[in-house]
Design an enzyme around this catalytic site. Structure first.
Site, PDB file in Angstrom:
ATOM      1  CG  HIS A   1       0.550  24.487  89.949  1.00 19.08           C
ATOM      2  ND1 HIS A   1       0.267  24.994  88.698  1.00 19.08           N
ATOM      3  CD2 HIS A   1      -0.431  24.950  90.770  1.00 19.08           C
ATOM      4  CE1 HIS A   1      -0.851  25.723  88.762  1.00 19.08           C
ATOM      5  NE2 HIS A   1      -1.280  25.728  90.012  1.00 19.08           N
TER       6      HIS A   1
ATOM      7  CD  GLU B   1      -9.996  25.677  91.352  1.00 16.28           C
ATOM      8  OE1 GLU B   1      -9.145  25.982  92.196  1.00 16.28           O
ATOM      9  OE2 GLU B   1     -10.091  26.225  90.250  1.00 16.28           O
TER      10      GLU B   1
ATOM     11  CG  HIS C   1      -2.261  21.479  88.986  1.00 16.75           C
ATOM     12  ND1 HIS C   1      -3.110  20.537  88.445  1.00 16.75           N
ATOM     13  CD2 HIS C   1      -3.042  22.541  89.295  1.00 16.75           C
ATOM     14  CE1 HIS C   1      -4.346  21.021  88.421  1.00 16.75           C
ATOM     15  NE2 HIS C   1      -4.327  22.240  88.948  1.00 16.75           N
TER      16      HIS C   1
ATOM     17  NE  ARG D   1      -1.338  27.661  95.471  1.00 16.00           N
ATOM     18  CZ  ARG D   1      -2.091  27.698  94.373  1.00 16.00           C
ATOM     19  NH1 ARG D   1      -3.090  28.560  94.277  1.00 16.00           N
ATOM     20  NH2 ARG D   1      -1.837  26.898  93.362  1.00 16.00           N
TER      21      ARG D   1
ATOM     22  NE  ARG E   1      -4.251  22.377  93.080  1.00 22.62           N
ATOM     23  CZ  ARG E   1      -4.187  23.596  92.673  1.00 22.62           C
ATOM     24  NH1 ARG E   1      -3.074  24.274  92.847  1.00 22.62           N
ATOM     25  NH2 ARG E   1      -5.197  24.161  92.090  1.00 22.62           N
TER      26      ARG E   1
HETATM   27  P1  FAD Z   1       3.857  36.433  88.477  1.00 23.51           P
HETATM   28  O1  FAD Z   1       2.521  36.640  87.965  1.00 23.51           O
HETATM   29  O2  FAD Z   1       4.543  35.179  88.109  1.00 23.51           O
HETATM   30  O3  FAD Z   1       4.783  37.638  87.985  1.00 23.51           O
HETATM   31  C1  FAD Z   1       6.174  37.613  88.193  1.00 23.51           C
HETATM   32  C2  FAD Z   1       6.796  38.829  87.566  1.00 23.51           C
HETATM   33  O4  FAD Z   1       8.125  39.001  88.064  1.00 23.51           O
HETATM   34  C3  FAD Z   1       6.920  38.797  86.058  1.00 23.51           C
HETATM   35  O5  FAD Z   1       6.566  40.045  85.541  1.00 23.51           O
HETATM   36  C4  FAD Z   1       8.414  38.573  85.817  1.00 23.51           C
HETATM   37  O6  FAD Z   1       8.915  39.112  84.627  1.00 23.51           O
HETATM   38  C5  FAD Z   1       8.983  39.339  86.994  1.00 23.51           C
HETATM   39  N1  FAD Z   1      10.355  38.935  87.334  1.00 23.51           N
HETATM   40  C6  FAD Z   1      10.761  37.764  87.870  1.00 23.51           C
HETATM   41  N2  FAD Z   1      12.106  37.782  88.021  1.00 23.51           N
HETATM   42  C7  FAD Z   1      12.537  38.986  87.567  1.00 23.51           C
HETATM   43  C8  FAD Z   1      13.807  39.596  87.441  1.00 23.51           C
HETATM   44  N3  FAD Z   1      14.952  38.964  87.791  1.00 23.51           N
HETATM   45  N4  FAD Z   1      13.869  40.829  86.933  1.00 23.51           N
HETATM   46  C9  FAD Z   1      12.747  41.498  86.538  1.00 23.51           C
HETATM   47  N5  FAD Z   1      11.518  40.966  86.632  1.00 23.51           N
HETATM   48  C10 FAD Z   1      11.415  39.732  87.141  1.00 23.51           C
HETATM   49  N6  FAD Z   1      -3.606  30.699  91.381  1.00 23.51           N
HETATM   50  C11 FAD Z   1      -4.891  30.918  91.738  1.00 23.51           C
HETATM   51  O7  FAD Z   1      -5.166  31.513  92.787  1.00 23.51           O
HETATM   52  N7  FAD Z   1      -5.888  30.498  90.914  1.00 23.51           N
HETATM   53  C12 FAD Z   1      -5.667  29.851  89.743  1.00 23.51           C
HETATM   54  O8  FAD Z   1      -6.586  29.514  89.030  1.00 23.51           O
HETATM   55  C13 FAD Z   1      -4.323  29.589  89.389  1.00 23.51           C
HETATM   56  N8  FAD Z   1      -4.043  28.911  88.243  1.00 23.51           N
HETATM   57  C14 FAD Z   1      -2.747  28.777  87.877  1.00 23.51           C
HETATM   58  C15 FAD Z   1      -2.460  28.176  86.655  1.00 23.51           C
HETATM   59  C16 FAD Z   1      -1.159  28.102  86.204  1.00 23.51           C
HETATM   60  C17 FAD Z   1      -0.856  27.441  84.878  1.00 23.51           C
HETATM   61  C18 FAD Z   1      -0.116  28.623  86.998  1.00 23.51           C
HETATM   62  C19 FAD Z   1       1.303  28.562  86.524  1.00 23.51           C
HETATM   63  C20 FAD Z   1      -0.389  29.196  88.225  1.00 23.51           C
HETATM   64  C21 FAD Z   1      -1.691  29.274  88.673  1.00 23.51           C
HETATM   65  N9  FAD Z   1      -2.002  29.865  89.894  1.00 23.51           N
HETATM   66  C22 FAD Z   1      -3.302  30.062  90.237  1.00 23.51           C
HETATM   67  C23 FAD Z   1      -0.952  30.480  90.704  1.00 23.51           C
HETATM   68  C24 FAD Z   1      -0.936  31.989  90.430  1.00 23.51           C
HETATM   69  O9  FAD Z   1      -1.214  32.212  89.073  1.00 23.51           O
HETATM   70  C25 FAD Z   1       0.386  32.614  90.777  1.00 23.51           C
HETATM   71  O10 FAD Z   1       0.795  32.200  92.048  1.00 23.51           O
HETATM   72  C26 FAD Z   1       0.292  34.122  90.767  1.00 23.51           C
HETATM   73  O11 FAD Z   1      -0.248  34.554  89.553  1.00 23.51           O
HETATM   74  C27 FAD Z   1       1.660  34.731  90.991  1.00 23.51           C
HETATM   75  O12 FAD Z   1       1.551  36.119  90.794  1.00 23.51           O
HETATM   76  P2  FAD Z   1       2.792  37.045  91.105  1.00 23.51           P
HETATM   77  O13 FAD Z   1       2.371  38.428  90.833  1.00 23.51           O
HETATM   78  O14 FAD Z   1       3.341  36.721  92.432  1.00 23.51           O
HETATM   79  O15 FAD Z   1       3.923  36.573  90.061  1.00 23.51           O
HETATM   80  C1  SIN Z   2      -6.254  25.260  88.629  1.00 25.69           C
HETATM   81  O1  SIN Z   2      -6.984  25.949  87.929  1.00 25.69           O
HETATM   82  O2  SIN Z   2      -6.386  24.049  88.796  1.00 25.69           O
HETATM   83  C2  SIN Z   2      -5.148  25.945  89.342  1.00 25.69           C
HETATM   84  C3  SIN Z   2      -5.698  26.656  90.497  1.00 25.69           C
HETATM   85  C4  SIN Z   2      -4.594  27.062  91.415  1.00 25.69           C
HETATM   86  O3  SIN Z   2      -3.431  26.765  91.192  1.00 25.69           O
HETATM   87  O4  SIN Z   2      -4.924  27.694  92.421  1.00 25.69           O
END
Ligand code: FAD
Ligand code: SIN
Length: 532
Positions: A352, A115, A243, A387, A291
């Site tokens: 993103h 990537e 993104h 990032r 990015r």
């Molecule tokens: P999340 O997985 O977003 O979980 C948040 C949680 O908090 C949820 O359960 C939600 O309900 C809860 N919550 C929030 N507010 C409240 C509230 N007020 N009360 C109760 N619960 C609450 N990163 C990579 O490293 N590789 C990738 O390939 C990649 N691809 C991505 C593709 C997309 C489309 C997106 C959107 C992101 C991508 N990212 C990627 C980024 C990565 O997915 C996220 O940064 C990461 O998954 C965040 O995880 P998290 O556990 O911090 O939060």
């Molecule tokens: C992607 O798959 O392009 C997203 C990867 C990331 O957000 O880290």
């Protein structure tokens, strides 16, 4: 309700931590709260994969560290980068033991993708649905732990601190402590308090503050807003990552389907409306530049040509290979009439990822006692001003592990706080008009996209600030007299997030990483984090 460990969020950060504390302390209770369904998280939508140096060969820890530092544009904490890259390998092995599967070559080695910003192929993935697979494995592992309770549809409203027992808490209060949270239980519509000894915030990102985003609707920055209200430290909020390649679908608003950067890693090429490949004009790394550079280049091409999108040309990627690595993207495109072997995919940048957030130390501890943060809501020092792709799933696992290490020690000397008052809803009534909330959300998204997007300037930031003031006043007035609802609380949280982004952007008198202000292009360098 009382619980020893309380985790807010059921994405990769929350679930990893929950599993670890539950397994280490089988006699203690662990509760996970999530505001909608348990798997509705940013994690579930992750496509490209997770970066990791899984075997020595052409790749090395030093190269991954170097790539992360280059992307971070001078603001990464080098010690953090070093341990995340090195400890990350053990964390990846752990999630594989918990049942997550990553694609492999016929000889048993991992298939590694590439990537933007990565000098080597080092992205482990499960086709183009890596996050879904990781979330599945973690939720299944959670089900096997008897001391974990996962409660869905429980909206956390605020952190409980000394403020709620009658003390004045300010930013300079040295020992602000967290005792639990107030939650709106969406099953009963009642506001409850949950008292806990150790609390982890894992509430994810804030992409919903913008008009187009790859983030699902849960990503409203609630955890960061709660910590800010509780007078905890927040940093680097100006660094919002757009993104470069979200699918452009005319008329589709809010959530934008992602076309993973790994597609460019397999040979996808960006072309403008005239069919010209333009990235070489902007960077020698062309389509695989970091990015921020690719998103700005696309933004510029769209402005030059007066279009709302550019094209991603995948026609040179053999169709079998595309279908095998990206079945989800292939199907999505096919369903809207795009055959990637013949047609180019219309794409545009979309909000993103939030690089800043709740400031933590190297062990996930926030500035508030007994409160940890991990995942996208945290600012750990890994990402700096931008990032590196696929480093966030890695960061979440490393910091949830580190938070677990400290919190199982801390819990032995931490007791439950008694005499916490109930939530005070005096003087509030049922909302009369939801339009007051929905219209404000629309206004907020518009102003953030128009004035605080990929390219910024001082005048746009001032405009955004003035308009936000008005939205803030109106929403606070509504909040004082209205029964709380998720919609109202999310609006309030998003206004706080927008304020933090704009304020941090105004404080940074330079262009750096994701923060590009055309009034400060050739200014002196300020190598400092923005702390609010
Ligand atoms: P999340 O997985 O977003 O979980 C948040 C949680 O908090 C949820 O359960 C939600 O309900 C809860 N919550 C929030 N507010 C409240 C509230 N007020 N009360 C109760 N619960 C609450 N990163 C990579 O490293 N590789 C990738 O390939 C990649 N691809 C991505 C593709 C997309 C489309 C997106 C959107 C992101 C991508 N990212 C990627 C980024 C990565 O997915 C996220 O940064 C990461 O998954 C965040 O995880 P998290 O556990 O911090 O939060
Ligand atoms: C992607 O798959 O392009 C997203 C990867 C990331 O957000 O880290």
């Amino acid at each position: 309700m009382k619980t020893d460990f309380l985790i807010i969020g059921s994405g990769i950060a929350g679930l990893t931590y929950a599993l670890k504390v539950a397994q280490a302390c089988p006699d203690k209770t662990v509760t996970i709260l999530t505001k909608t369904q348990s798997d509705e998280t940013n994690t579930k939508y992750a496509q490209g994969g997770i970066a990791g140096v899984m075997k020595v060969g052409d790749d090395s820890f030093d190269k991954h560290i170097e790539d992360t530092l280059i992307a971070g544009d001078g603001l990464c904490n080098e010690a953090v980068v070093d341990f995340v890259v090195k400890e990350g390998v053990e964390r990846i092995e752990e999630i594989i033991e918990w049942g997550a599967q990553f694609d492999k070559e016929p000889d048993g080695d991992f298939k590694l993708g590439k990537e933007g910003g990565h000098s080597e192929s080092r992205i482990l993935h499960h086709k183009d649905i890596t996050g879904k697979e990781m979330e599945r494995a973690l939720l299944e592992a959670i089900k096997k732990c008897n001391n974990i309770k996962l409660i869905s549809h429980c909206f956390v409203l605020d952190l409980i601190t000394q403020h709620h027992i009658g003390y004045l808490v300010t930013k300079s209060t040295p020992d602000t402590e967290c005792y639990g949270v107030y939650v709106l239980n969406l099953h009963t519509r009642k506001i409850e308090k949950i008292i806990s000894r150790i609390i982890l915030l894992a509430t994810g990102g804030n992409g919903q503050v913008y008009r187009t985003t790859t983030n699902p609707s849960i990503a409203t920055g609630d955890g960061v807003a709660m910590v800010y209200r509780a007078k905890g430290r927040i940093e680097n909020m100006e660094f919002i990552q757009f993104h470069p390649t979200a699918l452009y679908e005319s008329g589709v608003k809010g959530y934008s389907f992602l076309i993973t950067e790994a597609v460019r890693g397999e040979g996808g090429i960006l072309r403008n409306s005239e069919g010209i490949a333009f990235m070489e004009k902007y960077d020698s790394r062309k389509d695989l530049a970091p990015r921020d550079i690719v998103a700005r280049a696309i933004d510029n091409e769209m402005k030059i040509n007066g279009t709302e999108f550019v094209f991603l040309d995948c026609r040179e990627i053999p169709t079998d290979k595309f279908k095998e690595h990206f079945p989800n993207i292939y199907e999505k495109c096919f369903n809207i009439g795009i055959d990637v072997s013949k047609d180019m995919i219309p794409v545009a940048p979309a909000a993103h990822y939030s690089c800043g957030g709740i400031k933590t130390d190297e062990w996930g501890r926030t500035s508030i006692k007994h409160l940890y943060a991990s995942g996208e809501c945290a600012s750990t020092g890994l990402h700096g001003a931008n990032r590196l792709a696929s480093n966030s799933l890695l960061e979440a696992m490393v910091f949830s592990h580190r938070s677990y290490v400290k919190s199982v020690k801390e819990i032995e000397n931490t007791s439950f706080k008694n005499n916490i008052p109930d939530w005070n809803a005096a003087g509030t009534t049922a909302p009369k008009e939801m339009i007051l909330i929905t219209q404000s959300v629309k206004e907020l998204k518009l102003l953030m996209s128009d004035y605080v997007g990929i390219v910024r300037n001082n005048e746009r930031l001032q405009r955004a600030s003035r308009r936000l003031d008005l939205l803030h006043q109106e929403t606070e007035t509504l909040y004082q007299k209205t029964e709380v609802s998720p919609q109202l609380c999310e609006l309030r949280n998003m206004i706080t997030i927008a304020y933090l982004i704009v304020k941090s952007a105004e404080l940074r008198k330079e262009s750096r990483g994701l923060h590009y202000n055309i009034d400060f292009i050739n200014q002196d360098s300020i190598l400092q984090n923005t702390i609010l």
